[in-house]
Structures are given as C-alpha cells and as structure tokens.
Scaffold this active site. Structure first.
Site, PDB file in Angstrom:
ATOM      1  N   SER A  49     -23.847 -36.277 -20.137  1.00 21.16           N
ATOM      2  CA  SER A  49     -23.912 -35.962 -21.432  1.00 21.16           C
ATOM      3  C   SER A  49     -25.272 -36.669 -22.121  1.00 21.16           C
ATOM      4  O   SER A  49     -25.700 -37.402 -21.496  1.00 21.16           O
ATOM      5  CB  SER A  49     -22.704 -36.355 -22.185  1.00 21.16           C
ATOM      6  OG  SER A  49     -22.716 -37.543 -22.662  1.00 21.16           O
ATOM      7  N   LYS A  50     -25.360 -36.290 -23.247  1.00 22.59           N
ATOM      8  CA  LYS A  50     -26.414 -36.790 -24.142  1.00 22.59           C
ATOM      9  C   LYS A  50     -26.546 -38.302 -24.296  1.00 22.59           C
ATOM     10  O   LYS A  50     -27.409 -39.042 -24.122  1.00 22.59           O
ATOM     11  CB  LYS A  50     -26.290 -36.120 -25.408  1.00 22.59           C
ATOM     12  CG  LYS A  50     -27.676 -35.716 -26.070  1.00 22.59           C
ATOM     13  CD  LYS A  50     -27.113 -34.837 -27.412  1.00 22.59           C
ATOM     14  CE  LYS A  50     -28.570 -34.765 -28.164  1.00 22.59           C
ATOM     15  NZ  LYS A  50     -28.594 -33.989 -29.377  1.00 22.59           N
ATOM     16  N   ARG A  51     -25.146 -38.830 -24.327  1.00 22.66           N
ATOM     17  CA  ARG A  51     -24.937 -40.108 -24.228  1.00 22.66           C
ATOM     18  C   ARG A  51     -25.333 -41.023 -23.346  1.00 22.66           C
ATOM     19  O   ARG A  51     -26.131 -42.074 -23.587  1.00 22.66           O
ATOM     20  CB  ARG A  51     -23.462 -40.399 -24.307  1.00 22.66           C
ATOM     21  CG  ARG A  51     -22.963 -41.659 -24.730  1.00 22.66           C
ATOM     22  CD  ARG A  51     -21.419 -41.498 -25.252  1.00 22.66           C
ATOM     23  NE  ARG A  51     -20.680 -40.693 -24.230  1.00 22.66           N
ATOM     24  CZ  ARG A  51     -20.391 -40.850 -23.011  1.00 22.66           C
ATOM     25  NH1 ARG A  51     -20.265 -42.287 -23.058  1.00 22.66           N
ATOM     26  NH2 ARG A  51     -19.650 -40.266 -22.248  1.00 22.66           N
TER      27      ARG A  51
END
Ligand code: GLU
Length: 526
Positions: free
Chosen positions: A255-257
């Site tokens: 994910s973006k994380r």
C-alpha cells in the site's frame, strides 16, 4: 506455439507497482519466447473511467521501455484494441448471441430489490452469497418473452454447471479445483448493454489468440468462471498464470504506506527506468542463483514461468534506492549529465516534493530537496560545464536523481548554509584563522600551474587550481602543524567551503570551486 500475452489495463487509475509488474512480466515473457505482447485497453466500466489515465498508462509504459508488438497505439490484425470500440463494432453482441443460442447464457430480469432480498436470505441462512439461479436460470421462453415485452431491465448471465468440479491447471500453482456449486453465475452483459470484465476480457483473449492469461493472483477466484466461459464457447483455454501478490516488507498487502505510488511518481522522484524495471522484475520472480543487478536483455533471457513463485513478492523501497544508486554510479559521465539535466528540466519534482504531508520530518526533507533542485536548475541554466562537473563529483554519493539537488547546491550558492554542529566542531579550532588565511594567500598567490585540473577555473577566469595543488597545500599545512592525519586541516576547510562535513573528495571540490569562489567564502568567515 508462439507466445501471445496481453497487458490489459483499465483506465480507472494511473498504473502502480502492481500494474507495472504485470506489464513487465509479459514484456519479458514475450521477449524470452520471441512472442507478442499486446496492449489492450479495458474501458467497459464507464462509471470508473477517468479521463487522462489512458495517457498516463502509455506514458508510464513508454518511460519504462515496456514493448508491445501489437495493440492500442501500435496497431495489428486483431483490432480495435480498446474495448469500448470493440463493443461499438458489435463484437460482444455477436459472441453473446452464440452463448444464448447454445443455452450457456441466459437472460435474467431480477430487479435490484429482488437481488438485495436474495442476498439477505443467503446471509441469514449462511449460504454462499451470489446468483446461483433464482427464477431466471430455468425460466421458460414464455416468461422471458413476457419480461422482454414489459421492457424489464435485463442482464445476461453465464450458466455455471451445477454439481460438478471445475478444474484449472495454473502454470505456477498447478491444479486448482472448485465445487461448481460455490461458483455463482456471473453477469456477462450488463443492463446498459456493456460487457463485464469476465466476458469482454475472455472473448478478446480468444479472438486475439492469447496463449497465456498472465495476471495477478487476485483474479484466481474468477478463473473458474473464465474456464467455464471458454468451455461454453468450445474454445481452447489459454494457460492460466496467476502471479503472486506483492506485499510490503512487513508482510502486509502493498500500500501507500510501503511507498507504493504511481509509476510516474518514481520518475518525478528521480528513479531511473532501468533501475525500477530491474527492481520490479524481481518481485515474485527469481532468476536463480543470487543474481540481482541485470540488464533488460539479461532478464528477458532468463525470464520464464519456472522462475515465478507462488509466495508473495516483497516490495522493499530501500532496495530500490540502493539499486537506483548503483545504476546512477554505473552511468557514463556524459549520460549522467544528460539524465540529471533532463530530470531537472522535466520539473515533475516540483509537484511531487511539494505535496502536502502531515509528517513533519518528511516535510522538512521534501523542502530541502525542492530547494536543492531549484538551486541546481539555476546552476544548469548558467555555466553548464561547471554544473556538469559538480554533478560528476556527486555521482558516487546519491541514490536518486533528485538527490543531486541538495548534494550539489553548495557549488552554486554564494553563501552555502552552514551546518551548526559542523561549525561548532571545526570552525572553532585554534588554527582555523591561520589555516584560512594561509589558504587565501595560497589561492591569491602566483598561479602554480595555470588552469585547474579539468581545465575549469570557477569564477576566476585568470587562473584555476589543480586537484594536486590543493592536496599539496592541505598536506603541506598539516605537516607544518606536525600532524600525522590530515583531519584537523581537511574538516575545517571542507566546512568553510561547503557548510557541511560530508561531500565529495575535498581536493576535487576545491579545484572545481576554483580560487575566487573559495576566497570569497573564506573571507566571509574570517
Ligand atoms: N482490466 C483488468 C485490470 O485492469 C485486467 C485483468 C487481467 O489482466 O485479466 O485489472
């Protein structure tokens, strides 16, 4: 059999790492087998269509050098390659007719309320959720005619055989089977007449002669429907290849994380396409041995299905940075300079590093990167040769093209900002004043040998100073002080000239700065 694969993005969002990995695997697989990679745009879901994304898809693919021998924007014998155009051409209407006639598909006139009720009933009774028949799967022709006469909204569904086992042979996972009673009857044509992904993609895969349906693991649950669809038409099934998911280093879905962002962001952040390609190719594919740094040709040579792993691939941003740094270091000076100049000129970094963030650390870092790049942009618009030499000196020390901004800034700044700790430690030494005064007289004294090492003399046109001369001065001063190690001379001079304790080789940077810049900086400090 000559390999034919397709990358079939939906223009619902700019491609991310997962999409690019998908495209890249097909690029290498087709290349390895001397086959054909096809670009097909799957734009039948008009509710999720985002204008401009098609351009971003093409831009991403071109930037990375992902090749298509056929398809959207390329042409070929199996066009059109955009599904909305294929729909207009009547391809799906023609094909669905065949399934209606053979009884493998049926019209269903359920209202949304009826479907909601069905779902509720299934939930309460802990039955599998989905459309397993209802009224319409076994409706009589008279019922269908009447519903049509009444103009009821209608979808066309695939008749999944019941009380059966559906089997596919996945190239990575081997045999996978489903109890057909757990596979619901998917919609093939929606009430607005648009084909669904299930129908359009499989019809196109057949008509385009696709030999391997390579796609992400998230499509496995759709595979039994697709297998039934191929069988219903009496078409030979392509080989299914479900590629592993991509996780972050923490084992959670990417994910973006974890630093996942759209492909074009990597360009804006200063990654080289060859580094990104090499990095992404190794997510879920292993060439065997411990090979990691590979050219495009080497990956294509090694890339085959046996290297694909069922276990999740891992996305590790640190590894990408390391790889990118390696690729930057391996560039010839000439290419390095033009890569950096093109990057700075493209200017995408302004938007990328200027994005708002809640993370104060990141904000500070981004602001520093932006300031550095603005300085470099200015530098490049002035004395390009000097800027090129500054870039060359930092080649060993950066991980991304964006890093060149901060790294080279001191070459262009009249008064480079001073690192407080460095100042406190090195500009307070007792010999600092004498050292700087001696350096000034050395620089202003008679030219020992004409122009500087690389023929460049900085802002002082009359004379430069060679790398060896700088070294001789520093060593000479150290010896005069009776030093064995040159640290107490090197560090104050470096801090005085650059404001920092780290940077490229001191003698090289001195030679490049040239006497007049150095004298100005030293005088200011004194
Ligand atoms: N249009 C689908 C997507 O973008 C393609 C899936 C596939 O490769 O079959 O996810």
């Amino acid at each position: 059999m000559s390999v034919r694969v397709r990358y079939a993005p939906s223009p619902t969002g700019s491609p991310h790492v997962g999409n690019i990995r998908d495209a890249l695997f097909k690029h290498y697989f087709a290349k390895h087998h001397g086959g054909v990679n096809i670009l097909r745009i799957e734009d039948t879901d008009r509710t999720r269509y985002i204008p401009g994304v098609e351009e971003e898809i093409v831009d991403s693919l071109n930037w990375l050098g992902i090749e298509f021998q056929e398809g959207f924007g390329v042409g070929g014998d199996h066009g059109p390659y955009r599904q909305s155009e294929r729909k207009e051409a009547g391809i799906y209407a023609r094909e669905i007719q065949k399934l209606l006639e053979s009884g493998h598909a049926y019209k269903a006139f359920d209202t949304s309320e009826e479907l909601a009720e069905m779902r509720e009933f299934q939930q309460i009774n802990k039955q599998p959720i989905g459309y397993y028949g209802g009224v319409w799967r076994d409706a009589t022709p008279a019922m269908v005619e009447q519903a049509e006469r009444e103009g009821k909204p209608m979808v066309i569904r695939l008749r999944i055989p019941r009380n059966d086992t559906i089997v596919i042979h996945d190239a990575i996972r081997g045999r996978i089977e489903w109890d057909s009673n757990t596979v619901d009857d998917p919609v093939l044509i929606k009430s607005d007449g648009m084909p669904t992904y299930h129908f359009a993609a499989m019809v196109d895969d057949h008509l385009m002669g696709i030999t391997h349906i390579m796609r992400g693991e998230e499509w496995i649950s759709s595979a039994p429907k697709h297998a039934v669809l191929f069988d219903a038409f009496g078409w030979e099934r392509p080989v299914f290849v479900h590629c592993p998911v991509i996780n972050g280093k923490d084992g959670k879905k990417l994910s973006k994380r974890h630093g996942d962002t759209k492909c074009l962001d990597y360009r804006a952040a200063g990654y080289l396409p060859r580094a990104l390609k090499n990095f992404i190719a190794l997510i879920g594919w292993a060439p065997g041995g411990d090979r990691e740094l590979m050219t495009d040709a080497e990956i294509a040579e090694a890339f085959d299905l046996d290297g694909l792993q069922p276990a999740p691939g891992v996305f590790d941003l640190e590894k990408l940075r390391w790889m990118n740094g390696w690729y930057i270091r391996s560039l010839e000076l000439e290419s390095l300079r033009s890569e950096v100049a093109a990057f700075v000129e493209r200017g995408e970094w302004r938007e990328y590093f200027g994005r708002p963030t809640d993370d104060p650390e990141l904000l500070k870092k981004n602001q520093a990167t932006l300031a550095g790049l603005e300085t470099l942009a200015l530098g490049l618009s002035g004395d390009r040769e000097y800027a090129g030499a500054a870039i060359a000196l930092e080649q060993e020390r950066v991980a991304t093209l964006a890093d060149f901004g901060e790294a080279t800034a001191f070459f262009f700044q009249d008064e480079p900002p001073m690192d407080e700790k460095a100042v406190a430690k090195w500009l307070t030494v007792p010999h600092a004043r004498d050292l700087f005064e001696s350096l000034i007289s050395f620089l202003e004294g008679p030219a020992p040998s004409g122009p500087g090492a690389d023929g460049h003399d900085g802002a002082c046109p009359s004379r430069g100073v060679k790398v060896e001369e700088c070294e001789a001065f520093i060593r000479g001063y150290g010896e005069k002080m009776g030093l064995e190690k040159m640290g107490p001379v090197v560090h104050p001079v470096r801090v005085a000239l650059t404001g920092k304790t780290v940077g490229p080789g001191l003698f090289e940077l001195m030679s490049l700065l040239g006497p007049s810049r150095m004298v100005r900086r030293l005088r200011r400090l004194l």
